[in-house]
Design an enzyme around this catalytic site. Structure first.
Site, mmCIF file in Angstrom:
data_model
loop_
_atom_site.group_PDB
_atom_site.id
_atom_site.type_symbol
_atom_site.label_atom_id
_atom_site.label_comp_id
_atom_site.label_asym_id
_atom_site.label_seq_id
_atom_site.Cartn_x
_atom_site.Cartn_y
_atom_site.Cartn_z
ATOM 1 N N CYS A 34 0.861 -1.182 0.000
ATOM 2 C CA CYS A 34 0.000 0.000 0.000
ATOM 3 C C CYS A 34 0.901 1.236 0.000
ATOM 4 C CB CYS A 34 -0.901 0.001 1.230
ATOM 5 S SG CYS A 34 -1.854 1.532 1.415
ATOM 6 N N ASP A 41 -0.502 -5.683 0.415
ATOM 7 C CA ASP A 41 -1.814 -5.961 -0.174
ATOM 8 C C ASP A 41 -1.682 -7.253 -0.961
ATOM 9 O OD1 ASP A 41 -3.343 -3.777 0.699
ATOM 10 O OD2 ASP A 41 -2.554 -2.493 -0.879
ATOM 11 N N ILE A 56 2.556 -15.603 -23.825
ATOM 12 C CA ILE A 56 3.346 -15.160 -22.676
ATOM 13 C C ILE A 56 3.965 -16.375 -21.990
ATOM 14 C CG2 ILE A 56 3.234 -13.988 -20.444
ATOM 15 C CD1 ILE A 56 0.674 -12.542 -21.723
ATOM 16 N N GLU A 57 5.273 -16.313 -21.772
ATOM 17 C CA GLU A 57 5.987 -17.407 -21.114
ATOM 18 C C GLU A 57 5.732 -17.314 -19.606
ATOM 19 O OE1 GLU A 57 8.586 -19.816 -19.188
ATOM 20 O OE2 GLU A 57 8.999 -17.666 -19.061
ATOM 21 N N LEU A 58 5.305 -18.424 -19.003
ATOM 22 C CA LEU A 58 4.797 -18.400 -17.635
ATOM 23 C C LEU A 58 5.856 -18.124 -16.567
ATOM 24 C CD1 LEU A 58 2.187 -21.284 -17.791
ATOM 25 C CD2 LEU A 58 1.796 -18.821 -17.916
ATOM 26 N N HIS A 75 -4.119 -0.140 -6.185
ATOM 27 C CA HIS A 75 -4.673 -1.302 -6.894
ATOM 28 C C HIS A 75 -4.957 -0.990 -8.359
ATOM 29 C CE1 HIS A 75 -6.403 -2.766 -2.769
ATOM 30 N NE2 HIS A 75 -5.082 -2.830 -2.817
ATOM 31 N N GLU A 76 -5.575 0.153 -8.600
ATOM 32 C CA GLU A 76 -5.946 0.530 -9.964
ATOM 33 C C GLU A 76 -4.714 0.710 -10.844
ATOM 34 O OE1 GLU A 76 -8.939 1.913 -6.957
ATOM 35 O OE2 GLU A 76 -6.751 2.056 -7.140
#
Length: 128
Positions: A34, A41, A56-58, A75-76
């Protein structure tokens, strides 16, 4: 073998570029800080995307997500930054990111953000 957080997202060639197929990835251990309190968070990230030329490679995604553990972020902002970075590296036909943050101060936060290529139209959905 030790792995370190890394901002480098890797991709690989889409094995079925002619087909629109959905790739779903769930990451239940996302953590950031935060920016107001410095407290951690926690969130579960749900990715759903239709690749264009690249997937996308994991492992690189895991290391990229791990990078946020020590970063302060609203968060946004963090949800949209993750989506922007994935779009930049993979240019998917469509991608949606849903970040479900754990309760904090009696409040649940869910952020949903998405991107679609300009000229891409989804095929008709078939429910069986």
């Amino acid at each position: 073998m030790s792995y370190q957080p890394n901002k480098v997202l890797e991709v690989f060639d889409n094995p079925k570029i002619e087909r629109d197929f959905i790739i779903q990835i769930n990451m239940p251990e996302f953590t950031c800080l935060c920016p107001k309190t410095g407290q951690p968070d926690f969130a579960t990230l749900h990715f759903a995307y239709i690749a264009d030329k690249a997937c996308i490679e994991l492992k690189s995604l895991k290391m990229y997500i791990w990078l946020y553990r020590n970063e302060g972020a609203f968060h946004e902002a963090v949800t949209n930054q993750i989506l922007d970075d994935l779009v930049q590296v993979s240019n998917p036909r469509f991608i949606r990111l849903k970040a479900i943050f754990n309760i904090r101060g009696g409040v649940y936060t869910t952020i949903i953000t998405e991107h679609k290529q300009k000229n891409w139209t989804p095929k008709a959905k078939v429910d069986l």
